[in-house]
Design an enzyme around this catalytic site. Structure first.
Site, PDB file in Angstrom:
ATOM      1  N   ASP A   1      20.544  36.291   4.282  1.00 29.27           N
ATOM      2  CA  ASP A   1      21.916  36.531   3.822  1.00 29.27           C
ATOM      3  C   ASP A   1      22.218  38.023   3.751  1.00 29.27           C
ATOM      4  O   ASP A   1      23.313  38.472   4.127  1.00 29.27           O
ATOM      5  CB  ASP A   1      22.130  35.912   2.438  1.00 29.27           C
ATOM      6  CG  ASP A   1      22.436  34.426   2.488  1.00 29.27           C
ATOM      7  OD1 ASP A   1      22.737  33.902   3.574  1.00 29.27           O
ATOM      8  OD2 ASP A   1      22.370  33.780   1.417  1.00 29.27           O
TER       9      ASP A   1
ATOM     10  N   HIS B   1      25.857  37.430  -2.407  1.00 31.08           N
ATOM     11  CA  HIS B   1      26.917  37.919  -1.527  1.00 31.08           C
ATOM     12  C   HIS B   1      27.811  38.961  -2.209  1.00 31.08           C
ATOM     13  O   HIS B   1      28.181  39.965  -1.615  1.00 31.08           O
ATOM     14  CB  HIS B   1      27.772  36.752  -1.039  1.00 31.08           C
ATOM     15  CG  HIS B   1      27.007  35.736  -0.262  1.00 31.08           C
ATOM     16  ND1 HIS B   1      26.327  36.026   0.895  1.00 31.08           N
ATOM     17  CD2 HIS B   1      26.803  34.403  -0.488  1.00 31.08           C
ATOM     18  CE1 HIS B   1      25.739  34.937   1.361  1.00 31.08           C
ATOM     19  NE2 HIS B   1      26.011  33.940   0.530  1.00 31.08           N
TER      20      HIS B   1
ATOM     21  N   HIS C   1      15.483  33.290   2.730  1.00 30.77           N
ATOM     22  CA  HIS C   1      16.903  33.064   2.997  1.00 30.77           C
ATOM     23  C   HIS C   1      17.766  34.128   2.334  1.00 30.77           C
ATOM     24  O   HIS C   1      18.796  34.530   2.886  1.00 30.77           O
ATOM     25  CB  HIS C   1      17.349  31.681   2.532  1.00 30.77           C
ATOM     26  CG  HIS C   1      18.766  31.389   2.938  1.00 30.77           C
ATOM     27  ND1 HIS C   1      19.102  31.000   4.214  1.00 30.77           N
ATOM     28  CD2 HIS C   1      19.933  31.506   2.253  1.00 30.77           C
ATOM     29  CE1 HIS C   1      20.414  30.865   4.294  1.00 30.77           C
ATOM     30  NE2 HIS C   1      20.936  31.164   3.122  1.00 30.77           N
TER      31      HIS C   1
ATOM     32  N   HIS D   1      25.450  33.762   8.031  1.00 28.69           N
ATOM     33  CA  HIS D   1      24.326  33.341   8.867  1.00 28.69           C
ATOM     34  C   HIS D   1      24.550  33.716  10.326  1.00 28.69           C
ATOM     35  O   HIS D   1      23.630  34.161  11.011  1.00 28.69           O
ATOM     36  CB  HIS D   1      24.101  31.834   8.747  1.00 28.69           C
ATOM     37  CG  HIS D   1      23.815  31.383   7.358  1.00 28.69           C
ATOM     38  ND1 HIS D   1      23.822  30.049   6.986  1.00 28.69           N
ATOM     39  CD2 HIS D   1      23.512  32.085   6.233  1.00 28.69           C
ATOM     40  CE1 HIS D   1      23.535  29.955   5.694  1.00 28.69           C
ATOM     41  NE2 HIS D   1      23.353  31.172   5.218  1.00 28.69           N
TER      42      HIS D   1
END
Length: 305
Positions: A239, A262, A235, A78
């Site tokens: 990311d 991720h 979001h 973030h």
């Protein structure tokens, strides 16, 4: 913007670590051109410095973690998205713990801190990583790819077997205003069953409805509801901005992701960096073109709109 930027002043803030549950303080400081983003674990003796680069990623479970030796800093995505989104190329990040504070679960508090610090432009041009050939990684029904484009764009689609999430799709054609206004405030999210499992394993000790959107059997549990109707996919794009910034350069290409996270974001970056035939690094100058996202150089003729 074609010249490297850093912070105009230093700024300090504190917050709870999502997984450690500890209060952690961060100070962002200006850095010289060519420094990149460097984290400094100032709680260690001697302090350990870790460059925010894909090659230093040591873990992608639940967040992105960089490390050097025994020292690491987790949940950097973030903050990295905020730095990239605000046009910061170079900064020192002093941190007195192993995890970037989660704040409200979004990048908005970091954006506010960076805006408070201001920016300072150097006379050294940025290097842009321009995609020449498609690169993709796939794991089951998850896929992430990046293809040539005249812009930096991220298109993401996701789907969960839950009526509160279901299928969401969105694209970000990157600019500082589009990111900070439309994506920075989107919060991280999780399912209630995941929270209980994580806490049973000593994780998410700092998690609460103040720093995450929690989805229960009957829908979103946060009393204030969602900030955006499609906050979840926004979001995911946030990311991605943070994870992909670990190439170490500004990007020009179109990222297309399906159910990525991720781990797959990191694998896409590593696959790209090990294939130099698929990209080129270019220093744009005022003499070369008028705006970095309106490319017209002959050597970039392969790019599509």
């Amino acid at each position: 913007m074609i010249f490297q930027q850093t912070l105009g002043n230093k700024v300090t803030f504190s917050g709870i670590g999502l997984h450690t549950g500890k209060t952690i303080t961060i100070t962002l400081r200006p850095a010289e051109p060519g420094t990149g983003i460097v984290f400094h674990r100032v709680d260690l003796t001697p302090a350990v410095s870790i460059e925010a680069h894909a090659q230093n990623v040591v873990n992608t479970r639940l967040s992105t973690t960089i490390g050097r030796g025994e020292a690491s800093v987790s949940t950097i995505e973030h903050l990295m998205a905020a730095l990239y989104g605000c046009g910061i190329d170079n900064a020192h990040v002093d941190i007195n713990g192993p995890e970037v504070p989660i704040m409200d679960g979004s990048a908005a508090p970091f954006v506010s801190a960076i805006v408070k610090a201001g920016t300072k432009e150097s006379k050294k041009p940025r290097k842009y990583l321009v995609i020449k050939k498609p690169v993709s990684v796939t794991e089951g029904d998850k896929k992430a790819s990046i293809i040539p484009s005249r812009h930096y764009k991220i298109s993401f689609d996701m789907q969960f077997a839950h009526p509160a999430v279901m299928k969401q799709q969105r694209s970000l054609e990157f600019s500082q205003s589009s990111f900070t206004d439309e994506f920075a405030a989107a919060r991280t999210f999780c399912f209630l069953a995941e929270v209980e499992m994580m806490k049973a394993h000593g994780l998410a000790l700092g998690g609460s409805l103040d720093n995450a959107v929690v989805i229960g059997d009957n829908g979103v549990m946060n009393p204030e509801g969602l900030r955006f109707q499609d906050e979840f996919v926004r979001h995911k794009i946030l990311d991605s901005v943070g994870d992909l910034s670990l190439t170490g350069h500004r990007l020009i290409g179109h990222v297309k992701a399906t159910k990525s996270g991720h781990d797959l974001n990191h694998k896409l970056v590593m696959e790209l960096l090990k294939r130099p035939d698929c990209y080129t690094l270019i220093e744009f100058t005022p003499q070369a073109f008028n705006a970095p996202f309106n490319l017209s150089l002959p050597e970039l003729a392969w790019l599509e709109a």
